[in-house]
Design an enzyme around this catalytic site. Structure first.
Site, mmCIF file in Angstrom:
data_model
loop_
_atom_site.group_PDB
_atom_site.id
_atom_site.type_symbol
_atom_site.label_atom_id
_atom_site.label_comp_id
_atom_site.label_asym_id
_atom_site.label_seq_id
_atom_site.Cartn_x
_atom_site.Cartn_y
_atom_site.Cartn_z
ATOM 1 N N GLY A 148 0.832 -1.214 0.000
ATOM 2 C CA GLY A 148 0.000 0.000 0.000
ATOM 3 C C GLY A 148 0.862 1.257 0.000
ATOM 4 O O GLY A 148 2.087 1.196 -0.186
ATOM 5 N N ILE B 252 1.730 3.934 2.394
ATOM 6 C CA ILE B 252 2.793 4.265 3.358
ATOM 7 C C ILE B 252 3.762 3.086 3.496
ATOM 8 O O ILE B 252 4.983 3.278 3.542
ATOM 9 C CB ILE B 252 2.229 4.658 4.743
ATOM 10 C CG1 ILE B 252 1.128 5.721 4.601
ATOM 11 C CG2 ILE B 252 3.345 5.192 5.641
ATOM 12 C CD1 ILE B 252 0.504 6.153 5.911
ATOM 13 N N ASP C 110 0.610 -9.018 2.458
ATOM 14 C CA ASP C 110 -0.430 -8.107 1.964
ATOM 15 C C ASP C 110 -1.434 -8.912 1.156
ATOM 16 O O ASP C 110 -1.045 -9.757 0.339
ATOM 17 C CB ASP C 110 0.241 -7.032 1.076
ATOM 18 C CG ASP C 110 -0.659 -5.829 0.840
ATOM 19 O OD1 ASP C 110 -1.752 -6.022 0.285
ATOM 20 O OD2 ASP C 110 -0.257 -4.707 1.196
ATOM 21 N N LEU D 284 -3.385 -7.692 -1.098
ATOM 22 C CA LEU D 284 -3.611 -6.985 -2.372
ATOM 23 C C LEU D 284 -5.089 -6.653 -2.568
ATOM 24 O O LEU D 284 -5.723 -7.123 -3.510
ATOM 25 C CB LEU D 284 -3.065 -7.782 -3.567
ATOM 26 C CG LEU D 284 -1.565 -8.092 -3.549
ATOM 27 C CD1 LEU D 284 -1.145 -8.804 -4.833
ATOM 28 C CD2 LEU D 284 -0.721 -6.825 -3.376
ATOM 29 N N THR E 94 -3.756 5.866 13.973
ATOM 30 C CA THR E 94 -4.085 7.098 13.231
ATOM 31 C C THR E 94 -4.530 8.219 14.173
ATOM 32 O O THR E 94 -5.024 7.939 15.285
ATOM 33 C CB THR E 94 -5.203 6.832 12.193
ATOM 34 O OG1 THR E 94 -5.651 8.070 11.646
ATOM 35 C CG2 THR E 94 -6.402 6.131 12.799
ATOM 36 N N ASP E 95 -4.400 9.455 13.702
ATOM 37 C CA ASP E 95 -4.881 10.610 14.482
ATOM 38 C C ASP E 95 -6.401 10.609 14.595
ATOM 39 O O ASP E 95 -6.973 11.253 15.474
ATOM 40 C CB ASP E 95 -4.404 11.939 13.857
ATOM 41 C CG ASP E 95 -4.904 12.174 12.434
ATOM 42 O OD1 ASP E 95 -5.465 11.230 11.813
ATOM 43 O OD2 ASP E 95 -4.733 13.295 11.923
ATOM 44 N N GLU E 96 -7.066 9.872 13.688
ATOM 45 C CA GLU E 96 -8.540 9.942 13.639
ATOM 46 C C GLU E 96 -9.204 9.304 14.861
ATOM 47 O O GLU E 96 -10.381 9.528 15.109
ATOM 48 C CB GLU E 96 -9.058 9.308 12.344
ATOM 49 C CG GLU E 96 -8.561 10.056 11.133
ATOM 50 C CD GLU E 96 -9.324 9.747 9.864
ATOM 51 O OE1 GLU E 96 -10.500 9.366 9.930
ATOM 52 O OE2 GLU E 96 -8.718 9.900 8.781
ATOM 53 N N TYR F 169 -14.252 3.521 10.190
ATOM 54 C CA TYR F 169 -12.784 3.407 10.025
ATOM 55 C C TYR F 169 -12.072 3.760 11.322
ATOM 56 O O TYR F 169 -11.313 2.965 11.881
ATOM 57 C CB TYR F 169 -12.292 4.309 8.882
ATOM 58 C CG TYR F 169 -10.775 4.536 8.903
ATOM 59 C CD1 TYR F 169 -9.892 3.480 8.691
ATOM 60 C CD2 TYR F 169 -10.239 5.809 9.162
ATOM 61 C CE1 TYR F 169 -8.505 3.680 8.727
ATOM 62 C CE2 TYR F 169 -8.865 6.017 9.194
ATOM 63 C CZ TYR F 169 -8.000 4.943 8.974
ATOM 64 O OH TYR F 169 -6.634 5.143 9.025
ATOM 65 N N ALA G 100 -13.189 4.116 14.315
ATOM 66 C CA ALA G 100 -13.561 3.283 15.465
ATOM 67 C C ALA G 100 -12.837 1.940 15.406
ATOM 68 O O ALA G 100 -12.367 1.420 16.423
ATOM 69 C CB ALA G 100 -15.071 3.075 15.490
ATOM 70 N N LYS H 116 -9.954 1.424 13.943
ATOM 71 C CA LYS H 116 -8.532 1.691 14.239
ATOM 72 C C LYS H 116 -8.347 1.932 15.747
ATOM 73 O O LYS H 116 -7.331 1.545 16.315
ATOM 74 C CB LYS H 116 -8.039 2.915 13.453
ATOM 75 C CG LYS H 116 -7.912 2.701 11.954
ATOM 76 C CD LYS H 116 -6.823 1.730 11.545
ATOM 77 C CE LYS H 116 -5.429 2.221 11.810
ATOM 78 N NZ LYS H 116 -4.399 1.301 11.252
ATOM 79 N N ASN I 126 -9.371 22.001 3.457
ATOM 80 C CA ASN I 126 -9.387 21.208 2.218
ATOM 81 C C ASN I 126 -9.518 22.085 0.978
ATOM 82 O O ASN I 126 -8.893 21.824 -0.053
ATOM 83 C CB ASN I 126 -10.543 20.209 2.255
ATOM 84 C CG ASN I 126 -10.242 19.055 3.196
ATOM 85 O OD1 ASN I 126 -9.096 18.874 3.619
ATOM 86 N ND2 ASN I 126 -11.261 18.287 3.535
HETATM 87 P P1 NAD Z 1 -3.403 1.838 1.873
HETATM 88 O O1 NAD Z 1 -4.859 1.601 1.725
HETATM 89 O O2 NAD Z 1 -2.672 2.499 0.766
HETATM 90 O O3 NAD Z 1 -2.664 0.461 2.159
HETATM 91 C C1 NAD Z 1 -3.228 -0.557 2.949
HETATM 92 C C2 NAD Z 1 -2.588 -1.869 2.552
HETATM 93 O O4 NAD Z 1 -3.107 -2.902 3.417
HETATM 94 C C3 NAD Z 1 -2.873 -2.295 1.115
HETATM 95 O O5 NAD Z 1 -1.688 -2.724 0.495
HETATM 96 C C4 NAD Z 1 -3.865 -3.434 1.265
HETATM 97 O O6 NAD Z 1 -3.787 -4.386 0.218
HETATM 98 C C5 NAD Z 1 -3.442 -4.021 2.599
HETATM 99 N N1 NAD Z 1 -4.527 -4.762 3.256
HETATM 100 C C6 NAD Z 1 -5.818 -4.361 3.419
HETATM 101 N N2 NAD Z 1 -6.524 -5.324 4.035
HETATM 102 C C7 NAD Z 1 -5.651 -6.348 4.270
HETATM 103 C C8 NAD Z 1 -5.774 -7.615 4.885
HETATM 104 N N3 NAD Z 1 -6.948 -8.065 5.372
HETATM 105 N N4 NAD Z 1 -4.672 -8.403 4.961
HETATM 106 C C9 NAD Z 1 -3.480 -7.989 4.469
HETATM 107 N N5 NAD Z 1 -3.303 -6.806 3.852
HETATM 108 C C10 NAD Z 1 -4.385 -5.993 3.771
HETATM 109 O O7 NAD Z 1 -3.247 2.640 3.228
HETATM 110 P P2 NAD Z 1 -2.083 3.591 3.766
HETATM 111 O O8 NAD Z 1 -2.499 4.977 3.543
HETATM 112 O O9 NAD Z 1 -0.784 3.117 3.256
HETATM 113 O O10 NAD Z 1 -2.198 3.302 5.333
HETATM 114 C C11 NAD Z 1 -1.307 2.422 5.990
HETATM 115 C C12 NAD Z 1 -1.582 2.467 7.484
HETATM 116 O O11 NAD Z 1 -1.410 3.807 7.962
HETATM 117 C C13 NAD Z 1 -3.011 2.080 7.855
HETATM 118 O O12 NAD Z 1 -2.973 1.327 9.029
HETATM 119 C C14 NAD Z 1 -3.713 3.415 8.095
HETATM 120 O O13 NAD Z 1 -4.777 3.287 8.987
HETATM 121 C C15 NAD Z 1 -2.571 4.234 8.666
HETATM 122 N N6 NAD Z 1 -2.671 5.685 8.476
HETATM 123 C C16 NAD Z 1 -2.732 6.238 7.223
HETATM 124 C C17 NAD Z 1 -2.764 7.619 7.082
HETATM 125 C C18 NAD Z 1 -2.805 8.273 5.723
HETATM 126 O O14 NAD Z 1 -2.933 9.504 5.656
HETATM 127 N N7 NAD Z 1 -2.677 7.559 4.627
HETATM 128 C C19 NAD Z 1 -2.772 8.435 8.214
HETATM 129 C C20 NAD Z 1 -2.716 7.847 9.483
HETATM 130 C C21 NAD Z 1 -2.650 6.470 9.593
#
Ligand code: NAD
Length: 386
Positions: A11, A13, A34, A36, A169-171, A193, A195, A197, A292
């Site tokens: 994904g 990050i 992952d 996918l 997450t900050d949320e 989401y 809740a 997290k 935004n």
């Molecule tokens: P993303 O949606 O781009 O990536 C999520 C990844 O998890 C994907 O590759 C997906 O295939 C994989 N995935 C989903 N369900 C799965 C499962 N059941 N088993 C295995 N893999 C699974 O999200 P992101 O933005 O990269 O977020 C990564 C983490 O950071 C998350 O935990 C998210 O809550 C947290 N986060 C993101 C942000 C942001 O701004 N993007 C901010 C704060 C926290």
């Protein structure tokens, strides 16, 4: 050699984190775990990930079926032994990234990968608030139950060894209209989401308190940059403009978010992994707070188009938090500093989507992605409630 497990490493990050660590630790190797989903893309890990190092798990019990179109053409492994053998081979080779395609809700393969290393970064989650309003059950299963299975497998195989870094997450703090949330502020999550997290965050903590699992929790604010799935606000806005369509803005567009560029975010995560204290939580705030509508205007400016013609206000989504804000004192005390300002980072992000325009346009047109976007935005354009 340092061997790391990265859940959700295909994904946004997770893949940027792996790219960073491949440079930072020249002798590191990664087992990406992952399933996918729509947002998990092997493309995010190319060229470090080779096709022959992708293995689709076909054993164990799972709530979810892997998506056929995403796993087509990759090698399958039918037993724990097969998976073990492939990982053994990978460790002996010069390659640095291996992808195990399976869900974190499938315990059997989790136990196999845990037997190779006790250093784990947990990014995997369902992550899009809008989707959580339409498909909340997916969020509960992956974010809560999946995190539980991961903790359980880690405890069974590694006990109190190593480190389990959880990305929260900050949320989870809910909307912070004034001031900043500290790590010990109360949780008021508003969406399925946040809740889910929040539930995962506390489950991770409970495994530290109850079983002394070596966990650390990171709570980042809004991350943006290259390789983010183009349904999220910044890449969606960029893609809309590049497709000569309008940017949809919820409500009055005055919701405030604190933005952090992915390169700063992944450096922060690594610093916390290295220097953070076991059993503690760390906020990872952004360095630029913007409404935004201002972000949309900046993107219009970058594209050289008129804001009035390219921004469209749509009905607000339910339970839309007005503002998030994090206190970063604890992180700063570890020595963290930002390398990027918003204006340079957004330019870089814009260029990335411009260069990879065809790829991302195709993603947005994929049947399932398009179906979600069509349902979601057509509801928001109607007068009655979603
Ligand atoms: P993303 O949606 O781009 O990536 C999520 C990844 O998890 C994907 O590759 C997906 O295939 C994989 N995935 C989903 N369900 C799965 C499962 N059941 N088993 C295995 N893999 C699974 O999200 P992101 O933005 O990269 O977020 C990564 C983490 O950071 C998350 O935990 C998210 O809550 C947290 N986060 C993101 C942000 C942001 O701004 N993007 C901010 C704060 C926290």
């Amino acid at each position: 050699m340092n061997l790391y497990i990265v859940t959700g490493g295909a994904g946004f990050i997770g893949s940027n984190f792996i790219r960073y660590l491949l440079q930072k630790e020249k002798d590191s190797k990664f087992i990406v775990y992952d399933s996918l989903t729509y947002s998990g893309l092997p493309f995010n890990l190319f060229p470090f990930l080779k096709r022959e190092n992708i293995f689709v798990v076909s054993f164990g019990k799972d709530f979810f079926k892997l998506e056929k179109s995403k796993v087509k053409g990759y090698k399958k492994v039918y037993s724990k032994k097969d998976l073990q053998k492939e990982i053994d081979k990978f460790i002996l080779k010069g390659d640095r990234v291996l992808l195990v395609v399976a869900s974190i809700t499938n315990l059997e393969p989790l136990k196999v990968i845990m037997s190779f290393t006790d250093n784990l970064f947990h990014f995997a989650a369902e992550t899009h608030v809008d989707r959580s309003i339409i498909y909340p059950h997916r969020f509960v299963f992956t974010d809560v139950i999946g995190t539980y299975f991961l903790l359980y497998a880690f405890k069974e195989i590694n006990g109190q060894r190593g480190k389990f870094l959880h990305i929260s997450t900050d949320e989870i703090y809910g909307e912070i209209l004034k001031g900043k949330a500290k790590e010990n502020s109360p949780f008021y999550p508003s969406s399925p989401y946040s809740a889910s997290k929040a539930g995962a965050d506390r489950l991770v903590y409970s495994f530290y308190k109850t079983y002394s699992l070596p966990v650390i929790i990171v709570r980042p604010s809004n991350v943006f940059g290259e390789r983010q799935f183009p349904e999220k606000f910044i890449p969606l806005s960029i893609m809309k403009i590049l497709m000569k369509e309008k940017i949809p803005l919820y409500g009055d567009g005055k919701q405030k978010r604190s933005w952090i560029y992915q390169e700063d975010a992944v450096r922060g995560i690594y610093l916390i992994f290295k220097k953070g204290k076991i059993g503690e939580e760390y906020n990872l705030p952004g360095n630029t707070e913007l409404e935004n509508v201002r972000v949309a205007e900046i993107i219009c400016d970058l594209a050289g188009v008129e804001k009035e013609k390219f921004i469209e206000f749509v009905k607000d989504r339910p339970a839309h938090d007005r503002r998030y804000s994090l206190d970063g004192s604890k992180l700063f005390s570890l020595g963290f500093k930002y390398n990027w300002n918003f204006s340079d980072a957004i330019k870089r992000t814009f260029e990335f989507y411009k260069e990879n325009f065809k790829f991302y346009k195709k993603l947005l047109k994929e049947k399932k992605v398009k179906k979600f976007m069509d349902i979601w935005y057509s509801n928001l354009k109607k007068k009655d409630e979603v």
